[in-house]
Design a protein around this motif. Structure first.
Motif, PDB file in Angstrom:
ATOM      1  N   ALA A  53    -100.142  72.774  84.812  1.00 20.37           N
ATOM      2  CA  ALA A  53    -101.390  72.734  84.301  1.00 20.37           C
ATOM      3  C   ALA A  53    -102.191  74.109  83.932  1.00 20.37           C
ATOM      4  O   ALA A  53    -103.396  73.885  83.408  1.00 20.37           O
ATOM      5  CB  ALA A  53    -102.196  72.034  85.401  1.00 20.37           C
ATOM      6  N   LEU A  54    -101.352  75.155  84.323  1.00 19.16           N
ATOM      7  CA  LEU A  54    -102.063  76.432  83.827  1.00 19.16           C
ATOM      8  C   LEU A  54    -101.268  77.109  82.565  1.00 19.16           C
ATOM      9  O   LEU A  54    -100.146  76.730  82.332  1.00 19.16           O
ATOM     10  CB  LEU A  54    -101.892  77.351  85.207  1.00 19.16           C
ATOM     11  N   GLY A  55    -101.989  78.047  82.290  1.00 16.93           N
ATOM     12  CA  GLY A  55    -101.665  78.787  81.013  1.00 16.93           C
ATOM     13  C   GLY A  55    -101.532  80.222  81.515  1.00 16.93           C
ATOM     14  O   GLY A  55    -102.591  80.782  82.146  1.00 16.93           O
ATOM     15  N   LEU A  56    -100.543  81.075  81.177  1.00 16.53           N
ATOM     16  CA  LEU A  56    -100.493  82.548  81.088  1.00 16.53           C
ATOM     17  C   LEU A  56    -101.027  83.062  79.927  1.00 16.53           C
ATOM     18  O   LEU A  56    -100.414  83.035  78.843  1.00 16.53           O
ATOM     19  CB  LEU A  56     -99.162  83.001  81.513  1.00 16.53           C
ATOM     20  N   TYR A  57    -102.073  83.815  79.811  1.00 19.18           N
ATOM     21  CA  TYR A  57    -102.713  84.420  78.684  1.00 19.18           C
ATOM     22  C   TYR A  57    -102.541  85.781  78.528  1.00 19.18           C
ATOM     23  O   TYR A  57    -102.715  86.726  79.735  1.00 19.18           O
ATOM     24  CB  TYR A  57    -104.140  83.986  78.799  1.00 19.18           C
ATOM     25  N   ARG A  58    -102.433  86.199  77.333  1.00 13.58           N
ATOM     26  CA  ARG A  58    -102.701  87.917  77.116  1.00 13.58           C
ATOM     27  C   ARG A  58    -104.097  88.002  76.460  1.00 13.58           C
ATOM     28  O   ARG A  58    -104.596  87.044  75.523  1.00 13.58           O
ATOM     29  CB  ARG A  58    -101.408  87.942  75.851  1.00 13.58           C
ATOM     30  N   LEU A  59    -104.778  88.901  76.953  1.00 15.28           N
ATOM     31  CA  LEU A  59    -106.055  89.090  76.570  1.00 15.28           C
ATOM     32  C   LEU A  59    -106.167  90.601  76.157  1.00 15.28           C
ATOM     33  O   LEU A  59    -105.601  91.634  76.837  1.00 15.28           O
ATOM     34  CB  LEU A  59    -106.845  88.849  77.806  1.00 15.28           C
ATOM     35  N   ASN A  60    -106.765  91.130  74.925  1.00 15.75           N
ATOM     36  CA  ASN A  60    -106.986  92.005  74.332  1.00 15.75           C
ATOM     37  C   ASN A  60    -108.395  92.425  74.212  1.00 15.75           C
ATOM     38  O   ASN A  60    -108.931  92.034  73.142  1.00 15.75           O
ATOM     39  CB  ASN A  60    -105.975  92.276  73.129  1.00 15.75           C
ATOM     40  N   PRO A  61    -109.063  92.999  75.100  1.00 20.90           N
ATOM     41  CA  PRO A  61    -110.467  93.326  74.844  1.00 20.90           C
ATOM     42  C   PRO A  61    -110.839  94.251  73.878  1.00 20.90           C
ATOM     43  O   PRO A  61    -110.126  95.499  73.852  1.00 20.90           O
ATOM     44  CB  PRO A  61    -111.017  93.892  76.376  1.00 20.90           C
ATOM     45  N   VAL A  62    -111.519  94.099  72.755  1.00 18.94           N
ATOM     46  CA  VAL A  62    -111.867  95.097  71.746  1.00 18.94           C
ATOM     47  C   VAL A  62    -113.190  95.845  72.364  1.00 18.94           C
ATOM     48  O   VAL A  62    -113.155  97.006  72.104  1.00 18.94           O
ATOM     49  CB  VAL A  62    -112.385  94.361  70.476  1.00 18.94           C
ATOM     50  N   THR A  63    -114.010  95.252  73.235  1.00 22.85           N
ATOM     51  CA  THR A  63    -115.029  95.963  73.700  1.00 22.85           C
ATOM     52  C   THR A  63    -114.954  95.945  75.302  1.00 22.85           C
ATOM     53  O   THR A  63    -113.923  95.186  75.775  1.00 22.85           O
ATOM     54  CB  THR A  63    -116.560  95.301  73.410  1.00 22.85           C
ATOM     55  N   GLY A  64    -115.664  96.815  75.891  1.00 19.64           N
ATOM     56  CA  GLY A  64    -115.358  96.949  77.440  1.00 19.64           C
ATOM     57  C   GLY A  64    -116.675  96.742  78.217  1.00 19.64           C
ATOM     58  O   GLY A  64    -116.950  97.223  79.078  1.00 19.64           O
ATOM     59  N   ARG A  65    -117.416  95.258  78.095  1.00 18.51           N
ATOM     60  CA  ARG A  65    -118.475  94.985  78.781  1.00 18.51           C
ATOM     61  C   ARG A  65    -117.820  94.602  80.107  1.00 18.51           C
ATOM     62  O   ARG A  65    -116.747  94.264  80.451  1.00 18.51           O
ATOM     63  CB  ARG A  65    -118.959  93.802  78.234  1.00 18.51           C
ATOM     64  N   HIS A 119    -116.859  92.873  83.451  1.00 16.48           N
ATOM     65  CA  HIS A 119    -116.514  91.625  83.691  1.00 16.48           C
ATOM     66  C   HIS A 119    -116.358  90.694  82.380  1.00 16.48           C
ATOM     67  O   HIS A 119    -116.222  89.566  82.429  1.00 16.48           O
ATOM     68  CB  HIS A 119    -117.417  90.739  84.510  1.00 16.48           C
ATOM     69  N   GLN A 120    -115.993  91.412  81.430  1.00 17.85           N
ATOM     70  CA  GLN A 120    -115.997  90.694  80.047  1.00 17.85           C
ATOM     71  C   GLN A 120    -115.031  89.514  79.981  1.00 17.85           C
ATOM     72  O   GLN A 120    -115.094  88.364  79.579  1.00 17.85           O
ATOM     73  CB  GLN A 120    -115.660  91.818  78.994  1.00 17.85           C
ATOM     74  N   LEU A 121    -113.553  89.828  80.564  1.00 23.09           N
ATOM     75  CA  LEU A 121    -112.422  88.766  80.324  1.00 23.09           C
ATOM     76  C   LEU A 121    -112.760  87.881  81.203  1.00 23.09           C
ATOM     77  O   LEU A 121    -112.648  86.548  81.072  1.00 23.09           O
ATOM     78  CB  LEU A 121    -111.179  89.681  80.978  1.00 23.09           C
ATOM     79  N   ARG A 122    -113.343  88.038  82.467  1.00 22.57           N
ATOM     80  CA  ARG A 122    -113.872  86.753  83.349  1.00 22.57           C
ATOM     81  C   ARG A 122    -114.911  86.006  82.888  1.00 22.57           C
ATOM     82  O   ARG A 122    -114.755  84.818  83.091  1.00 22.57           O
ATOM     83  CB  ARG A 122    -114.105  87.545  84.724  1.00 22.57           C
ATOM     84  N   VAL A 123    -115.982  86.603  81.985  1.00 27.15           N
ATOM     85  CA  VAL A 123    -117.011  85.964  81.432  1.00 27.15           C
ATOM     86  C   VAL A 123    -116.408  85.130  80.475  1.00 27.15           C
ATOM     87  O   VAL A 123    -116.800  83.809  80.154  1.00 27.15           O
ATOM     88  CB  VAL A 123    -118.260  86.809  81.209  1.00 27.15           C
ATOM     89  N   HIS A 124    -115.551  85.780  79.614  1.00 25.16           N
ATOM     90  CA  HIS A 124    -115.171  85.047  78.307  1.00 25.16           C
ATOM     91  C   HIS A 124    -114.456  83.670  78.664  1.00 25.16           C
ATOM     92  O   HIS A 124    -114.493  82.434  78.297  1.00 25.16           O
ATOM     93  CB  HIS A 124    -114.402  85.847  77.589  1.00 25.16           C
TER      94      HIS A 124
END
Length: 300
Positions: free
Chosen positions: A225-237, A239-244
């Motif tokens: 039921a889960l996915g392993l994701y690759r995340l590449n932040p372009v900006t650095g806000r 908690h950005q990844l957690r918020v998105h």
């Protein structure tokens, strides 16, 4: 500009400093000022620190309880925690060291710098004790809850070049996250939004308006039921990844902040780390021109 400390490292802890800016006639002596300025530290604790010569001015002159408060002076002292500090049972790994940089694989739960109830268990103090590098400074950040690759500078002469690289975001940072499956979406895709401070000072939120944050998102593999994701932040806000990820309806597993704050207990749940990992950092070295690549040895 940070003043030169007249006190050495003490058990891996650099002295803190404070500029005296209030009117001199407000305080009859330094003990009165310190007990008022730091209500969490007892008068007796300050007396003991002063007796050990651990409270000094910018000239290295030891201050006593009766020393006058002098506006414009800079005082140095060691931060301490009243009572014992609970050990964090996870160990960092040094991935690389050269004359300029120290690259570390940070574990979950360990804060990068001293903060709140953490001092000796912070990554910075741990590494200073381990390496003896007195000028060690992180040149970017990771949340306490996040594990993975973190780069420190230990050479003041070259620090600015590496800091500029991160400020200008001329490096590639890749994260991995474990979260619910996002059905009906083609991968990879880009999520952009406007992020602002939330009502609680430690949180961020999205709102309507011109986007100021951007993350590239791809699915590495499905795990039930889960996915392993690759995340590449372009900006650095913050908690950005957690918020998105929360905004997409797939908050990162074990996130106690997003989409809703989980009331904190008296201790961390070490069996439920945030499933977010700073997998790798790649960049062109601003000094040598070489391509550098560092990757975490950890897995989610």
């Amino acid at each position: 500009m940070k003043p030169t400390a007249p006190l050495p490292l003490k058990d891996g802890v650099a002295p803190s400093y404070l500029w005296l800016q209030e009117a001199a006639d407000l305080w009859s002596n330094m003990l009165d000022f310190l007990t008022a300025r730091f209500p969490g530290v007892t008068e007796e604790a300050w007396r003991q620190r002063m007796a050990r010569g651990e409270v000094v001015n910018q000239d290295g002159v030891a201050l006593t309880p009766a020393s006058p408060y002098r506006r414009g002076d800079c005082i140095f002292y060691y931060r301490d925690l009243e009572g014992s500090e609970t050990p964090i049972p996870f160990t960092e790994q040094i991935l690389h060291q050269d004359e300029h940089l120290l690259v570390v694989d940070k574990p979950h739960f360990v804060p990068v710098i001293p903060t709140g109830r953490f001092l000796h268990e912070s990554l910075l103090v741990r590494l200073k004790k381990k390496t003896g590098l007195a000028d060690l400074t992180p040149i970017h950040r990771l949340d306490r809850e996040t594990a993975g690759v973190l780069i420190f500078s230990h050479n003041p002469a070259s620090r600015g070049a590496y800091q500029a690289m991160f400020q200008q975001r001329t490096m590639d940072k890749t994260y991995e996250a474990l979260a619910g499956m996002l059905e009906g979406r083609s991968f990879p895709f880009v999520h952009r939004s406007r992020m602002v401070d939330a009502d609680k000072f430690f949180l961020m939120r999205e709102e309507e308006g011109e986007p100021n944050s951007e993350t590239h998102i791809d699915l590495i593999e499905r795990r039930g039921a889960l996915g392993l994701y690759r995340l590449n932040p372009v900006t650095g806000r913050k908690h950005q990844l957690r918020v998105h990820m929360a905004a997409l309806g797939i908050p990162i597993v074990n996130d106690n902040f997003y989409p809703h704050v989980v009331p904190a207990g008296t201790a961390d749940n070490y069996d439920a780390p945030l499933k977010l990992l700073a997998r790798s950092i790649a960049f062109t070295d601003p000094l040598s021109g070489d391509v550098r690549y560092f990757e975490s040895l950890r897995t989610l």
